[in-house]
Design a protein around this motif. Sequence first.
Motif, mmCIF file in Angstrom:
data_model
loop_
_atom_site.group_PDB
_atom_site.id
_atom_site.type_symbol
_atom_site.label_atom_id
_atom_site.label_comp_id
_atom_site.label_asym_id
_atom_site.label_seq_id
_atom_site.Cartn_x
_atom_site.Cartn_y
_atom_site.Cartn_z
ATOM 1 N N ALA A 446 0.832 -1.204 0.000
ATOM 2 C CA ALA A 446 0.000 0.000 0.000
ATOM 3 C C ALA A 446 0.867 1.255 0.000
ATOM 4 O O ALA A 446 0.578 2.239 -0.691
ATOM 5 N N ALA A 447 1.954 1.231 0.798
ATOM 6 C CA ALA A 447 2.823 2.400 0.878
ATOM 7 C C ALA A 447 3.540 2.654 -0.442
ATOM 8 O O ALA A 447 3.664 3.799 -0.898
ATOM 9 N N ILE A 448 3.993 1.576 -1.078
ATOM 10 C CA ILE A 448 4.703 1.715 -2.358
ATOM 11 C C ILE A 448 3.777 2.274 -3.434
ATOM 12 O O ILE A 448 4.127 3.225 -4.152
ATOM 13 N N LEU A 449 2.589 1.717 -3.556
ATOM 14 C CA LEU A 449 1.645 2.196 -4.560
ATOM 15 C C LEU A 449 1.191 3.621 -4.264
ATOM 16 O O LEU A 449 1.057 4.445 -5.183
ATOM 17 N N SER A 450 0.948 3.921 -2.996
ATOM 18 C CA SER A 450 0.503 5.264 -2.620
ATOM 19 C C SER A 450 1.572 6.304 -2.946
ATOM 20 O O SER A 450 1.278 7.363 -3.488
ATOM 21 N N LYS A 451 2.808 5.998 -2.617
ATOM 22 C CA LYS A 451 3.897 6.930 -2.920
ATOM 23 C C LYS A 451 4.013 7.165 -4.421
ATOM 24 O O LYS A 451 4.268 8.282 -4.875
ATOM 25 N N SER A 452 3.782 6.116 -5.207
ATOM 26 C CA SER A 452 3.952 6.201 -6.655
ATOM 27 C C SER A 452 2.925 7.104 -7.323
ATOM 28 O O SER A 452 3.115 7.516 -8.479
ATOM 29 N N VAL A 453 1.823 7.413 -6.615
ATOM 30 C CA VAL A 453 0.830 8.347 -7.158
ATOM 31 C C VAL A 453 0.660 9.565 -6.260
ATOM 32 O O VAL A 453 -0.323 10.293 -6.372
ATOM 33 N N GLY A 454 1.632 9.788 -5.358
ATOM 34 C CA GLY A 454 1.617 10.991 -4.532
ATOM 35 C C GLY A 454 0.516 11.027 -3.502
ATOM 36 O O GLY A 454 0.067 12.107 -3.115
ATOM 37 N N ARG A 455 0.100 9.873 -3.017
ATOM 38 C CA ARG A 455 -1.019 9.837 -2.080
ATOM 39 C C ARG A 455 -0.561 9.773 -0.617
ATOM 40 O O ARG A 455 -1.384 9.695 0.284
ATOM 41 N N VAL A 456 0.722 9.730 -0.360
ATOM 42 C CA VAL A 456 1.240 9.697 1.006
ATOM 43 C C VAL A 456 2.398 10.669 1.100
ATOM 44 O O VAL A 456 3.024 11.007 0.091
ATOM 45 N N PRO A 457 2.722 11.141 2.306
ATOM 46 C CA PRO A 457 3.910 11.967 2.446
ATOM 47 C C PRO A 457 5.154 11.167 2.108
ATOM 48 O O PRO A 457 5.112 9.948 1.982
ATOM 49 N N SER A 458 6.270 11.865 1.962
ATOM 50 C CA SER A 458 7.514 11.207 1.598
ATOM 51 C C SER A 458 7.854 10.124 2.594
ATOM 52 O O SER A 458 7.892 10.340 3.791
ATOM 53 N N LEU A 459 8.092 8.905 2.099
ATOM 54 C CA LEU A 459 8.393 7.755 2.948
ATOM 55 C C LEU A 459 9.794 7.228 2.625
ATOM 56 O O LEU A 459 10.259 7.324 1.495
ATOM 57 N N ASP A 460 10.437 6.649 3.636
ATOM 58 C CA ASP A 460 11.715 6.008 3.417
ATOM 59 C C ASP A 460 11.464 4.576 2.992
ATOM 60 O O ASP A 460 11.438 3.660 3.813
ATOM 61 N N LEU A 461 11.284 4.378 1.693
ATOM 62 C CA LEU A 461 11.003 3.053 1.179
ATOM 63 C C LEU A 461 12.246 2.398 0.592
ATOM 64 O O LEU A 461 12.176 1.304 0.040
ATOM 65 N N ASN A 462 13.396 3.088 0.694
ATOM 66 C CA ASN A 462 14.593 2.548 0.103
ATOM 67 C C ASN A 462 15.004 1.220 0.739
ATOM 68 O O ASN A 462 15.633 0.376 0.114
ATOM 69 N N ARG A 463 14.641 1.057 2.018
ATOM 70 C CA ARG A 463 15.009 -0.171 2.698
ATOM 71 C C ARG A 463 14.224 -1.366 2.187
ATOM 72 O O ARG A 463 14.517 -2.508 2.523
#
Length: 464
Positions: A446-463
Amino acid sequence: MSGIVAYRHLNNEYWSAPPLREIVNPYYFRENERLPQYQAEYVLRMRLTQFENVEARFGWAAESIRQDAGGVEIAIAEDGASGRDVLQADYAVGCDGAHSIVCEQAGIARGGADFEQLMVLALFRSRELHDKLTRFPPRSTYRVIHPDLNGYWQFFGRVDVGESWFFHSPVPANTTRDNYDFHALLQKAAGFPFACHFDYVGFWDLRIAVAETYRAGRVFIAGDAAHSHPPYGAYGLNNGLDDVVNLGWKLAATLKGWGSEALLASYSEERRPIFKETAEDFIEAGIRRDREFLRRYSPERDPVEFARAWQQHTNAGAPNVLTYEPHYEGSPIVCGPPGGVSSARGSHTFKARAGHHLPPQPLSSGHNVFAELGNEFTLLAFDGEDATAAVFAQAAKALQLPLKIMRDSYDQGRRAYEAKLILVRPDRYIAWLSDRLPIDKAMGAAAILSKSVGRVPSLDLNRF
């Protein structure tokens, strides 16, 4: 696009046909293709007729544009006639060229280098020129660098192979259609006499301009309205096409309800750095490089030194082709590397990288991966667990985000991706990739998809 480069004129002993675009063709689904502008426009117009929701107003132009919190209003007029109309829309995109009314009235500033040099554009027909250039390998463009021209190019380009051509060259500031011998100019650049018939002679100013932002509220700009430069290397057309592909899917996503304000904002954040670097590091730098070469080396002063330097100089374009690889590593909607920035400079590799264009690879079906990608987001799942794909599907459904899941084995050329899970955007750039989801799979998807369309604040998903 590869071409011929010659010293002083095309009949000179110093010329080269360095390999350029063909070096990187394997990293793209289709090889580059030379298409005259009128044919490209024909293809686009024909495609336009296939969309029932598009109304084309050829021969009309924007006169004014205004916007408020609820939408955009554009007043348009029919060229040479009394027709007037007002268009209303949620958003407007100004693709109205280097002297964009939309850009000006939206209050978007533009800046860049002005070389204060008048250039001529001549369109002409000459079968004789085609016949005399058979001394060279087949090419589409023929560039002349001359010590008297301050690093600026004279160049011939084919329109239709065999007869029709275009030609650009610096000319004196007071040049008009009537006070200059353009036929003599063509023959001097060619280095031999030839007959020709002119279809058009016009002028343009050698300058580079880049908009400070590609968006003002509900108004966007794309193509030459956002960035203009000398017609060197086809950077303008290709960047313009990338602009509209980038912006198009983001506008569609927002209008359909699964996009966001942050997604629209990412258009300028992704695209502007690309052309700013293209202008400074490739176009301006190329002019300076030619200028410095011509000032330093001369076959009259030292023919041995010149021959050596000429070979090095004309082959210098190959590294530029290899490093011109626009990407969005620094985008707020991409799970890019720590400290990543969006840039025109990169490298070509078959390894999949977040923020970069997806390289082509064959599938086990024999099709290329590009032939199977969805129109919106696609998750490539190579030897992935069914549970992982199901989690992504559930997360996409909850977000109302269209997602195609494409499964295949992690074998053959697909191992070159060095990732088993690759999330591909509608514009074929990679939003995220990994071999696995984080421990909390549902939350991670959910976080990955949300970030990909700008639906969540900036997340540290690099890990991940």
